[in-house]
Design an enzyme around this catalytic site. Structure first.
Site, PDB file in Angstrom:
ATOM      1  N   LYS A  74      -2.372  -3.696  -6.599  1.00  0.00           N
ATOM      2  CA  LYS A  74      -2.219  -4.838  -5.410  1.00  0.00           C
ATOM      3  C   LYS A  74      -0.928  -5.636  -6.144  1.00  0.00           C
ATOM      4  CE  LYS A  74      -6.325  -4.316  -3.833  1.00  0.00           C
ATOM      5  NZ  LYS A  74      -6.683  -3.711  -2.572  1.00  0.00           N
ATOM      6  N   SER A 101      -4.418  -0.488   1.671  1.00  0.00           N
ATOM      7  CA  SER A 101      -4.535  -1.998   1.117  1.00  0.00           C
ATOM      8  C   SER A 101      -3.280  -2.420   0.976  1.00  0.00           C
ATOM      9  CB  SER A 101      -5.619  -2.033   0.076  1.00  0.00           C
ATOM     10  OG  SER A 101      -4.936  -1.653  -1.056  1.00  0.00           O
TER      11      SER A 101
END
Length: 324
Positions: free
Chosen positions: A146, A91
């Protein structure tokens, strides 16, 4: 799992610390007294082996006391300074790859107690563009990583077609938003990565990421595209799947805001993965409270060439170094 390990580490450190103190301040003086008495009674100087036989140190006590300094150092470093993490998914590609082992700066966003993660001393807050490790809000047992895109008070708008972000700071508490933050993008180019798609015998869909030269292809693979994204003064690369469209129906819709628009509440953050079409992030599940922050990713200390859920096939020493 991480909190359970921290709890075990704290308990082990306390137990061995008690043994170390008991030995140092209770048993050690008694051993020295018995050894001194033996020296006096013999009239000759006794060697260490003989003295240890006169006043032996129990094995369990010696082991516990000797382990304590090691456990104490590990506890301090892991809880308050740096903690290692492994990147399990794609991701955050191309910034972080599956198989990267990273160091996370634990004191970047506050000194926290190792068990309950309550902030003891405030040291700072995430800056826009930071790569942040945090506890997943819907399941705090899971650690996510993230990029911090939206700060408290930011109005975030995401264009799922152009795959671009617009940021307007200062929108909280019903105030008029400030001018949009400069967010710029370079031209779209082919990346070095190909994403493959397949199905297992049971029908389960699987996906993998591979570095493939631009003049080559891979079976059942789609070459990802990339571009540079600049958030204020932070520039990084993002990946996109050319044919992918976001499932807008799965977006988190904030009350009072149109779809694909979010206003970040005070004390919370909007996180996105650099692999935009392969990241479950704040677009889908909302904001990250400051209490969930673990630390800032600062370096790659080891990297193995591997696919998600598979064994490594090599070592990528060229990836060792700082993270941007």
């Amino acid at each position: 799992m991480a909190n359970m390990f921290a709890l075990i580490l704290v308990i082990a450190t306390l137990v061995t610390g008690i043994l170390w103190c008991v030995d140092k301040f209770v048993f050690a003086p008694k051993r020295r007294a018995r050894q001194a008495a033996a020296q006096t009674a013999s009239g000759d100087a006794l060697d260490n082996a003989t003295l240890n036989k006169v006043a032996p140190k129990p094995g369990w006590l010696e082991t516990g006391a000797s382990v304590f300094p090691v456990l104490a150092i590990v506890l301090i470093v892991r809880s308050f300074l740096y903690e290692p993490f492994q990147i399990p998914s794609g991701s955050m590609m191309p910034t972080l790859l599956i198989g990267d082992f990273i160091l996370v700066e634990k004191f970047a966003y506050g000194i926290k107690d190792p068990i309950y993660q309550k902030t003891l001393i405030e040291t700072g807050h995430p800056k826009r563009g930071d790569i942040v490790v945090f506890k997943y809000p819907e399941d705090p047992k899971l650690d996510y990583i993230k990029r911090a895109v939206g700060l408290p008070g930011d109005k975030i708008t995401y264009d799922p077609v152009a795959k671009e972000v617009t940021i307007q700071p200062g929108c909280s508490s019903g105030q008029a938003c400030e001018n949009a933050l400069p967010v710029t993008y370079s031209n779209v180019e082919p990346s070095d990565f190909v994403q493959t798609f397949a199905r297992r015998n049971g029908g389960e869909a699987t996906s993998g990421f591979f570095e493939v030269p631009l003049n080559e292809t891979k079976e059942n693979g789609i070459r990802l595209t990339e571009r540079k994204e600049t958030l204020g003064d932070v520039t990084h690369r993002i990946l996109m799947v050319p044919i992918a469209q976001d499932q807008l129906g799965m977006y988190y819709q904030q009350p009072g805001q149109p779809l694909a628009t979010w206003v970040v509440p005070p004390g919370q953050y909007f996180m996105m993965g650099d692999n935009r079409d392969n990241s479950a992030d704040s677009r889908y599940w909302g904001f990250v409270p400051e209490a969930n922050l673990v630390g800032k990713a600062v370096a790659i200390w080891m990297s193995f060439d591997k696919q998600e859920g598979e064994w490594p096939t090599g070592v990528r020493l060229s990836r060792i170094g700082g993270i941007h």
